[in-house]
Write an enzyme that holds these catalytic residues in place. Sequence first.
Site, PDB file in Angstrom:
ATOM      1  N   CYS A 275      34.871  91.161  55.574  1.00 48.81           N
ATOM      2  CA  CYS A 275      35.474  90.595  56.575  1.00 48.81           C
ATOM      3  C   CYS A 275      36.450  89.410  55.947  1.00 48.81           C
ATOM      4  CB  CYS A 275      34.599  90.099  57.603  1.00 48.81           C
ATOM      5  SG  CYS A 275      33.579  91.443  58.202  1.00 48.81           S
TER       6      CYS A 275
ATOM      7  N   ARG B 252      38.887  90.794  40.997  1.00 48.84           N
ATOM      8  CA  ARG B 252      39.810  90.204  40.304  1.00 48.84           C
ATOM      9  C   ARG B 252      41.311  90.395  41.035  1.00 48.84           C
ATOM     10  NH1 ARG B 252      41.285  90.124  35.239  1.00 48.84           N
ATOM     11  NH2 ARG B 252      42.852  91.849  35.365  1.00 48.84           N
TER      12      ARG B 252
END
Length: 458
Positions: A361, A318
């Site tokens: 990443c 979220r």
Amino acid sequence: MDHFHYHQGVLHCEEVAAPRLAAAVGTPCYVYSRATLVDHYDRLAAAFAPLDPLICFALKSCSNLSVTRLLVERGAGLDLVSGGELYRALAAGVDPGRCVFAGVGKQDDEIAAALEAGVGWFNIESEAEYENLSAIAARTGRRPRAALRVNPDVDPRTHRYTTTGRRETKFGVDLERARAFFRRFGGDPHCRLRGIHLHIGSQVERIEAYVQSIRKTLALVDDLAAMSPTPHPIELLDLGGGFGADYETAQAPRPADYAAAIGPLLAERVAAGLKIVLEPGRMITANAGVLLTRVLYTKSSGTKRFVICDAGMHTLLRPSLYEAFHFAWPCRVAAGHVPRTRTATPDLPGLEVVDIVGPICESGDFLAVDRPLPPVQRGDLLAIFGTGAYGMTMASRYNSQPLPAEVLIAGAEATLVRTRETYDDLIAHERASQPIALPDTSSSAAASGPTVPGIPTP
Ligand SMILES: *Cc1c(COP(=O)(O)O)cnc(C)c1O
């Protein structure tokens, strides 16, 4: 109200100390409070009781089987948006007649499974979908009930990704089109078009948006009832969900506030036989869950200070997806650092402003940005609050991170309701690589076959 509180500087879920739980099941893990789930459900049910609604809990907000069972036992039906959710719903033991099936892209095998199960209402989003449902119903001999999702063109002023009630979204049909829709399909012999469905968005804190959209929809309901030569009386009005959760203390309206505004618009019609459905998700589940995560490292870069955790966008999407706010705080703090509120700027001495980030990443991998936090170090445990809704259900295995564990707390009792995935789970579906026997789809008959092959169900 929720049952997460600090006792002698240690976060507890009901009577269970968060650090003990993390030691037992590891991190990251989602922790749900039974008492909070029940409290939120009961408050909503009590507030809307005068309308005697069917409360269909939006399963996509938190679909854990044990949480679902708990709400179903409490009297909830379910709002389903896929065949997978139908499968979960049946596993949780819900009465399918107390379920509604929504979604703009229902697949043929999902529709067939929902017909077979006897789902209460299909919420329909387009002409093409209605025709498809009718055709599948004709083949199976079942006669489902359907509600048309209308788009009242009201702006709920929530995030643009969670706005669904404006004309420019992919959801529902506009009010003008709705009249033509009933003219065309209202007499369909295979499917009973008898309801109207509304869902204007999520985290809708402007109660006025509900009032406006219900008023517009009731005008449509009256038009349909008076239509000639064939009137189309409406039996069911599904108001959808979107009721706000208190992500920052005392901000969102309470169930009673929504009910006080909505109730008077509908009371007379309910007395005359109109059935009301509600589809609350986050209002019940958001503040009934926290995410526990371990601090792996802290570091500084330029003017920024980072707290790197084992949870990230793969655990809780979220913040990255909607820039959503979640209060984050260490699970064990000094007396002066017990939070009195859950706002973005706690008024306490000795805080450091940090970004709380994950191991993924991606620069977009963050849980909180520029957030004042008591000093933390490697090994500390953090809680990300208000994550019971759209937390675990949006989690992914990105970067080959196994999905986290889920725990349900009831008083002093902790139950593991989903085991942490293993590395083996990550590759289980890739082990049996095999050649594919390709079918011939060159003939037009095969290419335009009646059903699209879907997911095999056991
Ligand atoms: C997502 C959704 C809900 C639940 O929304 P919340 O904001 O969690 O209350 C209800 N109905 C429909 C059709 C939905 O798509």
